[in-house]
Write an enzyme that holds these catalytic residues in place. Sequence first.
Site, short mmCIF file in Angstrom:
data_model
loop_
_atom_site.label_atom_id
_atom_site.label_comp_id
_atom_site.label_asym_id
_atom_site.label_seq_id
_atom_site.Cartn_x
_atom_site.Cartn_y
_atom_site.Cartn_z
N LYS A 209 10.40 -3.63 -7.07
CA LYS A 209 11.78 -3.22 -7.69
C LYS A 209 12.79 -3.32 -6.79
CE LYS A 209 9.09 -0.02 -10.75
NZ LYS A 209 8.92 1.26 -11.13
N SER B 138 0.79 -1.35 -0.10
CA SER B 138 -0.15 0.04 -0.11
C SER B 138 1.04 1.16 -0.07
CB SER B 138 -0.99 -0.03 1.17
OG SER B 138 -0.04 -0.14 2.33
N GLY B 139 1.99 1.21 -0.40
CA GLY B 139 2.86 2.34 -0.77
C GLY B 139 2.26 3.22 -2.14
N ARG C 139 12.36 10.10 -5.49
CA ARG C 139 13.24 9.92 -4.25
C ARG C 139 14.68 9.74 -4.62
NH1 ARG C 139 8.71 6.96 -2.37
NH2 ARG C 139 9.92 5.20 -2.35
N ASN C 140 15.00 8.80 -5.32
CA ASN C 140 16.30 8.41 -5.67
C ASN C 140 17.12 9.59 -6.20
OD1 ASN C 140 16.26 5.34 -5.32
ND2 ASN C 140 14.50 5.93 -6.79
N GLU D 256 14.67 3.63 -2.97
CA GLU D 256 15.00 2.10 -3.47
C GLU D 256 16.30 1.97 -3.93
OE1 GLU D 256 12.39 4.03 -4.73
OE2 GLU D 256 10.75 2.79 -4.94
N PHE E 121 3.10 3.53 -4.95
CA PHE E 121 3.08 2.95 -6.34
C PHE E 121 1.84 1.97 -6.23
CE2 PHE E 121 4.68 0.17 -9.66
CZ PHE E 121 4.36 1.06 -10.90
N LYS F 63 17.91 1.48 -12.66
CA LYS F 63 17.50 2.87 -12.84
C LYS F 63 17.29 3.76 -11.60
CE LYS F 63 12.77 2.83 -11.68
NZ LYS F 63 12.11 3.58 -10.88
#
EC number: 1.1.1.8
Length: 354
Positions: free
Chosen positions: A118, A16-17, A267-268, A293, A19, A203
């Site tokens: 991912k 439930s994040g 965020r990355n 991530e 994405f 990525k």
Amino acid sequence: MVSGVTYLKRGAVFGSGAFGTALACVLAKKCESVSVWHMNANEARVVNQKHENVYFLPGAPLPANLTFTADAEECAKGAEIVLFVIPTQFLRGFLQKNSHILRNHVVSRNVPVVMCSKGIERSSLLFPAQILEEFLPNYPIGVIAGPSFAIEVAKGMLTNVCTAAADINMARKIQRIMTTSDGSFRCWATTDVIGCEIASAMKNVLAIASGALKGLGTENNARAALISRGLLEIRDLTLALGGTGEAVFGLPGLGDLLLTCSSELSRNFTVGMKLGQGISLEEIKRTSKAVAEGVATAEPLERLAKKHNADLPICHEVYNVLYANGCAKRSFKKLNSCKLADEGLPALPRTSKM
């Protein structure tokens, strides 16, 4: 209107994040009802009351036919498609506790299962779909990958992704289910499952590098060079691990890399910017609700590359900055001082048309 799409009675999303919530919003356009598993029962009730995931995707109203639950079995019951969007490092723990639910309510009814997480698992160096395959052996598993910021997906903004499966017919089945009739969420089918998973993981690491360039004060030329060379690193690892390479220059590779490496919505990218500005990883973690991530992926990616003798210089320098007391400025100076080489590299193998 897009023709040939499939509608279902019920869909399930585990995770439930941001994405996971966004993909649930897509499914809500294709299913009479959608259930989303959230690990905290009190928070699930709040989301249902507010019709908004205030914890991970604020600002995106949820459809009336979408509900959150902390009961994994309730989530899976009657589902005609199941999406997994649980963070990679927590996926195995969830499956160890709940795989019997999947066997009883999913496998027994031949329901499509799609991995949307991912990354690379630290302990095993496996990708998310490979982890799921350990718990559902010999069961066809699909993957969704491509450029898709959660808030844009949830708000119905135009998005294209790939659906991948070893069997192209399964990939096309998932494609028909996930593509919305208005074309706002459109899927393209492929069989390059490992290519999609590698691109989706790498990525995020490359986006940290791109953000670091921004944080150091560089402009567009440097970012374009990094994206181009980073894409070749994705290609090299894909071929080393047996992928066809079909996904590399498509939506999962080039598409997602361009998006993630170019926007502060990533965020990355934002973590990379802060690293480039001299802020420590510890400080970034302390002040961030969710860690990007790519931070968790960089270390297992470093080991995976060594295992398969894949040369990934940009990803290696991200690892150095995150885990080996490296400095972003020194890392980019090192990358730009490497031995001169030809641009021409072996072409990708030809693949059959879909």
